[in-house]
Enzyme design. Structure first.
Site, PDB file in Angstrom:
ATOM      1  N   ARG A 102       2.956  43.844  33.051  1.00 37.25           N
ATOM      2  CA  ARG A 102       2.378  44.989  32.608  1.00 37.25           C
ATOM      3  C   ARG A 102       1.068  44.978  32.307  1.00 37.25           C
ATOM      4  NH1 ARG A 102       5.326  49.309  28.976  1.00 37.25           N
ATOM      5  NH2 ARG A 102       6.377  49.617  30.901  1.00 37.25           N
ATOM      6  N   HIS A 129       3.963  52.652  38.642  1.00 37.50           N
ATOM      7  CA  HIS A 129       5.114  52.358  37.841  1.00 37.50           C
ATOM      8  C   HIS A 129       6.356  52.098  38.528  1.00 37.50           C
ATOM      9  CE1 HIS A 129       7.374  51.181  34.584  1.00 37.50           C
ATOM     10  NE2 HIS A 129       7.259  52.242  33.790  1.00 37.50           N
ATOM     11  N   GLN A 132      10.098  51.865  37.409  1.00 31.81           N
ATOM     12  CA  GLN A 132      10.397  53.088  36.838  1.00 31.81           C
ATOM     13  C   GLN A 132      11.089  54.069  37.789  1.00 31.81           C
ATOM     14  OE1 GLN A 132      10.661  54.158  33.375  1.00 31.81           O
ATOM     15  NE2 GLN A 132      11.725  55.778  34.186  1.00 31.81           N
ATOM     16  N   ASP A 224       6.142  63.563  31.606  1.00 34.19           N
ATOM     17  CA  ASP A 224       5.548  62.233  31.182  1.00 34.19           C
ATOM     18  C   ASP A 224       4.607  62.797  30.050  1.00 34.19           C
ATOM     19  OD1 ASP A 224       5.089  59.624  30.422  1.00 34.19           O
ATOM     20  OD2 ASP A 224       4.108  59.219  32.204  1.00 34.19           O
ATOM     21  N   CYS A 264      10.537  59.591  31.812  1.00 30.08           N
ATOM     22  CA  CYS A 264      10.575  58.110  31.636  1.00 30.08           C
ATOM     23  C   CYS A 264      10.721  57.540  30.220  1.00 30.08           C
ATOM     24  CB  CYS A 264       9.245  57.623  32.432  1.00 30.08           C
ATOM     25  SG  CYS A 264       7.880  57.978  31.757  1.00 30.08           S
ATOM     26  N   ARG A 292      17.050  51.679  34.068  1.00 34.90           N
ATOM     27  CA  ARG A 292      16.112  50.740  34.156  1.00 34.90           C
ATOM     28  C   ARG A 292      16.807  49.071  34.009  1.00 34.90           C
ATOM     29  NH1 ARG A 292      10.602  51.180  32.688  1.00 34.90           N
ATOM     30  NH2 ARG A 292      10.592  49.237  33.708  1.00 34.90           N
TER      31      ARG A 292
HETATM   32  N1   CP Z   1       9.515  53.991  30.587  1.00 34.98           N
HETATM   33  C1   CP Z   1       8.933  52.690  30.146  1.00 34.98           C
HETATM   34  O1   CP Z   1       8.442  51.894  31.096  1.00 34.98           O
HETATM   35  O2   CP Z   1       9.223  52.457  28.803  1.00 34.98           O
HETATM   36  P1   CP Z   1       8.333  51.149  28.013  1.00 34.98           P
HETATM   37  O3   CP Z   1       7.087  51.548  28.120  1.00 34.98           O
HETATM   38  O4   CP Z   1       9.193  51.355  26.780  1.00 34.98           O
HETATM   39  O5   CP Z   1       8.565  50.114  28.834  1.00 34.98           O
HETATM   40  N1  NVA Z   2       2.338  57.096  31.839  1.00 34.84           N
HETATM   41  C1  NVA Z   2       2.894  56.259  30.656  1.00 34.84           C
HETATM   42  C2  NVA Z   2       4.267  55.710  31.032  1.00 34.84           C
HETATM   43  C3  NVA Z   2       4.754  54.969  29.974  1.00 34.84           C
HETATM   44  C4  NVA Z   2       6.144  54.398  30.449  1.00 34.84           C
HETATM   45  C5  NVA Z   2       1.776  55.306  30.365  1.00 34.84           C
HETATM   46  O1  NVA Z   2       1.227  54.654  31.097  1.00 34.84           O
HETATM   47  O2  NVA Z   2       1.734  55.302  29.068  1.00 34.84           O
END
Ligand code: CP
Ligand code: NVA
Length: 306
Positions: A102, A129, A132, A224, A264, A292
């Site tokens: 990430r 992502h 997700q 989101d 998400c 997930r």
């Molecule tokens: N939806 C998601 O990716 O959650 P986190 O940021 O908690 O991993």
């Molecule tokens: N769009 C959000 C998704 C988090 C899971 C972010 O990048 O913060």
């Protein structure tokens, strides 16, 4: 699919996406069947940004398959800082069977995948992502069966989650509409790619600032946060710009009577979604969170399986 990467879903075929979803459905139905499937396998999980769902499901998911995950956060060192990205990849490939990342930069994940001889999985970047989106399509498969022709309306910021839904939906012959304020449309390069994928698979993608045009008749309404991780400084300014796009009872009622609400998570209740919709009887947000787990297990099985 053994040895493949999951850097972006546009690198996967429609058949590959469907087969990982089939596997995820099977994992969800009968987890015990896979309890030893990856015995002795190891994963490196790297996080430059916060996480609840991705980290826990990434670790627990591999443990449930008989393997072990090691997690690194920025306090323990950032990839590319003490030594080159390529050298980190050449170390990791000697120890682990899969690298999951990430990061802020999509390019960092791509660079790692270019060098590493083991699979590399994108656990969220500023651009995408994909894990997700797989969990989200799994949620829709459980609810509606076949995905072809289903309409998902994504409301809000044209961000990483929107981008991966566009690609995953297009590969699955769905209609994906992105509905949000002008200036916050999806990335043009990703949108064009999604349009090509949709044309090749009988799907449809569109962007509109018009709520009625984008949401009418939708089978799923998805939103989101308005400011993603890394955009905290913009949060206040965005709140005013996005308020018309809050998913509340009125907006949700524009969709089909059977429509589900999706997010998400994490959610900023009172901003992009009202409590009434987040807790609606047709809200599937915690099914998505559960999925997930099943989805990442299917990804591990497909890319690392014996
Ligand atoms: N939806 C998601 O990716 O959650 P986190 O940021 O908690 O991993
Ligand atoms: N769009 C959000 C998704 C988090 C899971 C972010 O990048 O913060």
């Amino acid at each position: 699919m053994k040895g493949r990467d999951l850097v972006a879903l546009w690198e996967w075929t429609a058949e590959e996406v469907a087969s990982v979803l089939d596997l995820a459905l099977s994992v969800a139905d009968d987890p015990a069947r896979y309890a030893d499937a990856l015995r002795g396998k190891t994963a490196f999980l790297y996080f430059e940004k916060p996480s609840l769902r991705t980290r826990v499901t990434g670790e627990v998911g591999l443990a449930q398959l008989g393997g072990t995950a090691v997690t690194q956060t920025p306090e323990m060192g950032r990839i590319g800082k003490r030594e080159s990205v390529a050298d980190v990849a050449r170390n990791l490939e000697r120890w682990v069977d899969i690298i999951c990342m990430r990061t802020f930069s999509q390019r960092l994940v791509e660079e790692t995948a270019e060098v590493a001889s083991v699979p590399v999985v994108n656990l969220l970047t500023d651009l995408l992502h994909p894990c997700q989106a797989l969990a989200d399509l799994l949620t829709l498969r459980q609810r509606f069966g076949d995905l072809a022709g289903r309409h998902l309306a994504y409301v809000g910021d044209g961000n990483n989650v929107a981008h991966s839904l566009l690609i995953a939906g297009a590969l699955s012959a769905m209609k994906v509409s992105v509905v949000g304020p002008r200036g916050y449309e999806p990335n043009l390069r990703v949108f064009d790619r999604a349009r090509e994928v949709a044309a090749a698979h009988g799907g449809e993608v569109l962007y509109t600032p018009d709520l009625r045009e984008g949401i009418s008749g939708a089978d799923a309404v998805y939103t989101d946060v308005w400011a993603s991780m890394g955009q905290e400084d913009e949060a206040q300014a965005r709140r005013a710009l996005f308020m018309d796009y809050q998913v509340n009872d009125e907006l949700f009622s524009l969709a089909s009577e059977h429509a589900v609400f999706m997010h998400c998570l994490p959610a900023h209740r009172g901003e992009e979604v009202s409590d009434t919709v987040a807790d609606h009887e047709r809200s599937v947000i915690f099914d998505q969170a559960e999925n997930r787990l099943h989805a990442i297990k299917a990804v591990y099985l497909a890319l690392v399986g014996h």
